[in-house]
Design a protein around this motif. Structure first.
Motif, short mmCIF file in Angstrom:
data_model
loop_
_atom_site.label_atom_id
_atom_site.label_comp_id
_atom_site.label_asym_id
_atom_site.label_seq_id
_atom_site.Cartn_x
_atom_site.Cartn_y
_atom_site.Cartn_z
N PHE A 48 -11.17 -19.08 68.53
CA PHE A 48 -12.08 -18.30 67.67
C PHE A 48 -12.91 -17.31 68.48
O PHE A 48 -12.96 -16.12 68.17
N ILE A 49 -13.56 -17.78 69.53
CA ILE A 49 -14.50 -16.94 70.26
C ILE A 49 -13.77 -15.81 70.98
O ILE A 49 -14.26 -14.68 71.07
N ASN A 50 -12.58 -16.09 71.48
CA ASN A 50 -11.82 -15.03 72.15
C ASN A 50 -11.24 -14.03 71.16
O ASN A 50 -11.14 -12.85 71.47
N MET A 51 -10.85 -14.49 69.98
CA MET A 51 -10.36 -13.57 68.97
C MET A 51 -11.47 -12.68 68.44
O MET A 51 -11.26 -11.49 68.16
N VAL A 52 -12.69 -13.21 68.32
CA VAL A 52 -13.84 -12.42 67.87
C VAL A 52 -14.08 -11.25 68.82
O VAL A 52 -14.38 -10.13 68.39
N HIS A 53 -13.91 -11.47 70.11
CA HIS A 53 -14.23 -10.44 71.11
C HIS A 53 -13.00 -9.68 71.60
O HIS A 53 -13.12 -8.84 72.50
N ALA A 54 -11.83 -9.94 71.02
CA ALA A 54 -10.59 -9.30 71.48
C ALA A 54 -10.54 -7.83 71.07
O ALA A 54 -11.07 -7.43 70.03
N ASP A 55 -9.88 -7.03 71.90
CA ASP A 55 -9.66 -5.62 71.60
C ASP A 55 -8.30 -5.50 70.92
O ASP A 55 -7.27 -5.33 71.57
N ILE A 56 -8.29 -5.60 69.60
CA ILE A 56 -7.05 -5.66 68.83
C ILE A 56 -6.45 -4.27 68.68
O ILE A 56 -7.15 -3.32 68.30
N PRO A 57 -5.15 -4.09 68.99
CA PRO A 57 -4.52 -2.77 68.86
C PRO A 57 -4.42 -2.33 67.41
O PRO A 57 -4.46 -3.15 66.49
N ASP A 58 -4.26 -1.03 67.21
CA ASP A 58 -4.25 -0.46 65.86
C ASP A 58 -3.12 -1.02 64.99
O ASP A 58 -3.28 -1.21 63.79
N ASN A 59 -1.97 -1.27 65.59
CA ASN A 59 -0.82 -1.75 64.80
C ASN A 59 -0.70 -3.27 64.82
O ASN A 59 0.31 -3.83 64.43
N PHE A 60 -1.76 -3.94 65.32
CA PHE A 60 -1.80 -5.41 65.38
C PHE A 60 -0.69 -6.00 66.25
O PHE A 60 -0.34 -7.16 66.13
N GLY A 61 -0.08 -5.17 67.09
CA GLY A 61 0.96 -5.67 67.99
C GLY A 61 2.25 -6.04 67.28
O GLY A 61 3.01 -6.88 67.79
N ILE A 62 2.52 -5.42 66.14
CA ILE A 62 3.74 -5.75 65.39
C ILE A 62 4.99 -5.50 66.22
O ILE A 62 5.93 -6.31 66.22
N ASP A 63 5.03 -4.37 66.94
CA ASP A 63 6.19 -4.06 67.76
C ASP A 63 6.38 -5.09 68.88
O ASP A 63 7.50 -5.48 69.19
N PHE A 64 5.28 -5.56 69.44
CA PHE A 64 5.32 -6.59 70.48
C PHE A 64 5.92 -7.88 69.92
O PHE A 64 6.79 -8.50 70.55
N LEU A 65 5.45 -8.30 68.76
CA LEU A 65 5.95 -9.54 68.15
C LEU A 65 7.40 -9.41 67.75
O LEU A 65 8.19 -10.36 67.92
N LEU A 66 7.80 -8.26 67.23
CA LEU A 66 9.20 -8.05 66.85
C LEU A 66 10.11 -8.17 68.06
O LEU A 66 11.16 -8.83 68.01
N ALA A 67 9.70 -7.56 69.17
CA ALA A 67 10.51 -7.63 70.39
C ALA A 67 10.61 -9.07 70.89
O ALA A 67 11.68 -9.51 71.33
N PHE A 68 9.51 -9.79 70.82
CA PHE A 68 9.51 -11.17 71.28
C PHE A 68 10.42 -12.04 70.41
O PHE A 68 11.25 -12.81 70.92
N TYR A 69 10.30 -11.89 69.09
CA TYR A 69 11.06 -12.77 68.20
C TYR A 69 12.51 -12.37 68.04
O TYR A 69 13.33 -13.19 67.60
N VAL A 70 12.87 -11.16 68.39
CA VAL A 70 14.29 -10.80 68.46
C VAL A 70 14.99 -11.71 69.46
O VAL A 70 16.06 -12.27 69.19
N ALA A 71 14.38 -11.86 70.62
CA ALA A 71 14.94 -12.74 71.65
C ALA A 71 14.91 -14.20 71.21
O ALA A 71 15.89 -14.94 71.38
N VAL A 72 13.80 -14.63 70.64
CA VAL A 72 13.65 -16.02 70.21
C VAL A 72 14.68 -16.39 69.16
O VAL A 72 15.35 -17.44 69.25
#
Length: 309
Positions: A48-72
């Protein structure tokens, strides 16, 4: 030597937990109480505390997650095919073994290791994987496990039940709450912020200690062939494919790519065992793979850390 010194505290605390449980210094109800305290309170505070202070990217990292789960998901399909043709497994066991080959222990092992080696800035991409891993793999696993008795209403009910369980989980709920505070710009009362930060500092040692006690609970037994196959897919094939998607097929922030690569080389997560219990199949193989992959994960994790350092 420096790499070993960086990993040594992680191994030492986990070993302390194993010895405390193995020797009987802590009884089963005592170390299970520590585990509940860790996963229901301490780690949610950290998330919780780290997510509150995180610098979240504009696209919420969708491309990052897609690339990760393609492999998974590619490894997931490989594991299902091998389970079907090598072990002659039915649909449920195929899904269980496939989840075991792709579900990473990103909480108990991942958070301490990433913090220790990459720093707190790497927690955001790791939290994104933690937040989506159950949803993606359990949803896919449910569909494949129940495909032979396909009933759209029963399947929909299973998925709704899964979503309800995820949302009621302290880990998922804390991430969602932290994300909500972050996106809405809601500031925390400073003394409360300090209190949660202080509480979260206990997350790493308690999580590692719990990891050690959990290794004491599972026996390798006679499930070596399936467990070794799961371990090979999890610790060798998956990291190679994640490396391809993160470094060769796409371009990401180096810190995010490093975090994904480390996450892919984590041992089998305990939630895979929970999934096996749900379908009452493959529990021994998953438990054995959890122990073996935890012990052997030091090899790929050390190699990756040497490469990305």
């Amino acid at each position: 030597m420096m790499m070993f010194e960086g990993i040594f505290p992680i191994l030492a605390i986990a070993l302390a937990g194993y010895l405390a449980a193995r020797s009987g210094y802590l009884k089963e109800n005592e170390y299970l109480a520590i585990a509940r305290f860790t996963f229901n309170l301490i780690i949610p505070c950290l998330l919780f505390i780290n997510m509150v202070h995180a610098d979240i990217p504009d696209n919420f990292g969708i491309d990052f997650l897609l690339a990760f789960y393609v492999a998974v998901l590619f490894v997931y399909l490989i594991a299902m095919l091998l389970a079907r043709h090598v072990f002659k497994a039915g649909a449920s066991l195929q899904a269980v073994l496939a989840i075991s080959a792709t579900y990473s222990n990103t909480t108990v092992v991942g958070i301490p290791l990433v913090l220790q080696t990459l720093g707190s800035e790497a927690l955001l991409p790791l939290f994104m994987i933690i937040a989506t891993q159950n949803l993606v793999l359990f949803s896919v696993g449910t569909v494949f496990a129940e495909r032979e008795q396909f009933d759209i209403r029963a399947l929909a009910a299973s998925l709704v039940r899964l979503l309800r369980q995820l949302l009621s989980s302290p880990l998922t709920a804390s991430l969602i709450a932290g994300l909500t505070f972050n996106l809405l710009g809601i500031g925390l009362y400073q003394p409360l912020d300090a209190s949660l930060s202080l509480m979260s500092e206990a997350a790493i040692p308690t999580a590692l200690f719990v990891l050690g006690t959990s290794l004491h609970q599972y026996q390798v037994g006679r499930q070596l062939p399936a467990a070794l196959l799961i371990t090979a897919l999890k610790l060798i094939v998956l990291p190679i494919l994640v490396w391809l998607t993160m470094y060769q097929l796409f371009t990401f922030d180096p810190l995010w790519a490093k975090t994904a690569l480390l996450a892919s080389a984590m041992p089998v997560g305990i939630s895979a065992y929970v999934f096996a219990l749900r379908y009452q199949t493959g529990q021994s193989a998953v438990a054995a793979a959890s122990v073996i992959s935890t012990l052997l994960s030091l090899i790929p994790l050390t190699l990756i850390l040497m490469w990305i350092a």
